[in-house]
Design a protein around this motif. Structure first.
Motif, PDB file in Angstrom:
ATOM      1  N   GLU A  26       0.825  -1.202   0.000  1.00 62.82           N
ATOM      2  CA  GLU A  26       0.000   0.000   0.000  1.00 62.82           C
ATOM      3  C   GLU A  26       0.863   1.257   0.000  1.00 62.82           C
ATOM      4  OE1 GLU A  26      -2.517  -0.467   3.378  1.00 62.82           O
ATOM      5  OE2 GLU A  26      -3.949  -1.734   2.299  1.00 62.82           O
ATOM      6  N   ILE A  27       1.952   1.242   0.749  1.00 56.64           N
ATOM      7  CA  ILE A  27       2.853   2.395   0.787  1.00 56.64           C
ATOM      8  C   ILE A  27       3.475   2.610  -0.583  1.00 56.64           C
ATOM      9  CG2 ILE A  27       5.012   3.265   1.760  1.00 56.64           C
ATOM     10  CD1 ILE A  27       4.230   1.805   4.367  1.00 56.64           C
ATOM     11  N   LYS A  32       3.664   5.590  -5.721  1.00 59.68           N
ATOM     12  CA  LYS A  32       3.580   5.561  -7.184  1.00 59.68           C
ATOM     13  C   LYS A  32       2.517   6.543  -7.668  1.00 59.68           C
ATOM     14  CE  LYS A  32       2.950   2.374 -11.033  1.00 59.68           C
ATOM     15  NZ  LYS A  32       2.590   1.011 -11.440  1.00 59.68           N
ATOM     16  N   GLN A  33       1.390   6.604  -6.967  1.00 64.21           N
ATOM     17  CA  GLN A  33       0.329   7.539  -7.341  1.00 64.21           C
ATOM     18  C   GLN A  33       0.796   8.983  -7.217  1.00 64.21           C
ATOM     19  OE1 GLN A  33      -3.039   6.493  -4.866  1.00 64.21           O
ATOM     20  NE2 GLN A  33      -4.085   5.604  -6.651  1.00 64.21           N
ATOM     21  N   LYS A  34       1.545   9.289  -6.143  1.00 64.48           N
ATOM     22  CA  LYS A  34       2.059  10.646  -5.954  1.00 64.48           C
ATOM     23  C   LYS A  34       3.004  11.024  -7.086  1.00 64.48           C
ATOM     24  CE  LYS A  34       1.764  10.957  -0.929  1.00 64.48           C
ATOM     25  NZ  LYS A  34       2.520  11.086   0.326  1.00 64.48           N
ATOM     26  N   GLU A  35       3.872  10.082  -7.493  1.00 59.91           N
ATOM     27  CA  GLU A  35       4.811  10.358  -8.573  1.00 59.91           C
ATOM     28  C   GLU A  35       4.071  10.580  -9.892  1.00 59.91           C
ATOM     29  OE1 GLU A  35       7.544   7.106  -8.555  1.00 59.91           O
ATOM     30  OE2 GLU A  35       8.465   7.725  -6.659  1.00 59.91           O
ATOM     31  N   GLN A  36       3.027   9.783 -10.140  1.00 61.84           N
ATOM     32  CA  GLN A  36       2.248   9.962 -11.360  1.00 61.84           C
ATOM     33  C   GLN A  36       1.545  11.308 -11.361  1.00 61.84           C
ATOM     34  OE1 GLN A  36      -0.352   6.567 -11.461  1.00 61.84           O
ATOM     35  NE2 GLN A  36       1.138   5.285 -12.551  1.00 61.84           N
ATOM     36  N   GLN A  37       1.032  11.733 -10.211  1.00 65.10           N
ATOM     37  CA  GLN A  37       0.357  13.025 -10.124  1.00 65.10           C
ATOM     38  C   GLN A  37       1.339  14.158 -10.360  1.00 65.10           C
ATOM     39  OE1 GLN A  37      -2.915  13.339  -9.866  1.00 65.10           O
ATOM     40  NE2 GLN A  37      -2.736  15.545 -10.062  1.00 65.10           N
ATOM     41  N   LYS A  38       2.554  14.040  -9.811  1.00 64.24           N
ATOM     42  CA  LYS A  38       3.575  15.065 -10.038  1.00 64.24           C
ATOM     43  C   LYS A  38       3.932  15.146 -11.511  1.00 64.24           C
ATOM     44  CE  LYS A  38       5.828  15.024  -5.523  1.00 64.24           C
ATOM     45  NZ  LYS A  38       7.058  14.715  -4.791  1.00 64.24           N
TER      46      LYS A  38
END
Length: 64
Positions: A26-27, A32-38
């Motif tokens: 989960e971490i 990964k989601q944060k990096e994709q959003q950036k």
């Protein structure tokens, strides 16, 4: 039945949710989601620097 009893009733308070422990998967997924959003935000910033993609097409005069 008095005037105070009519109308909307207040909803009951929801119980507080427990803070669950996140495992490594989960971490990693959240990271990964944060990096994709950036990356998406950076792409949007770069795209806004350029001019419009469409030239406007056929212009109508408004007369019929």
């Amino acid at each position: 039945m008095t005037g105070r009893e009519g109308g909307k009733k207040k909803p009951l308070k929801a119980p507080k949710k427990d803070a669950k422990d996140m495992d490594d998967e989960e971490i990693a997924f959240k990271q990964k989601q944060k990096e994709q959003q950036k990356a998406l935000d950076a792409a949007k910033a770069n795209a806004s620097k350029k001019g419009p993609l469409v030239g406007g097409g056929i212009k109508k005069s408004g007369k019929k």
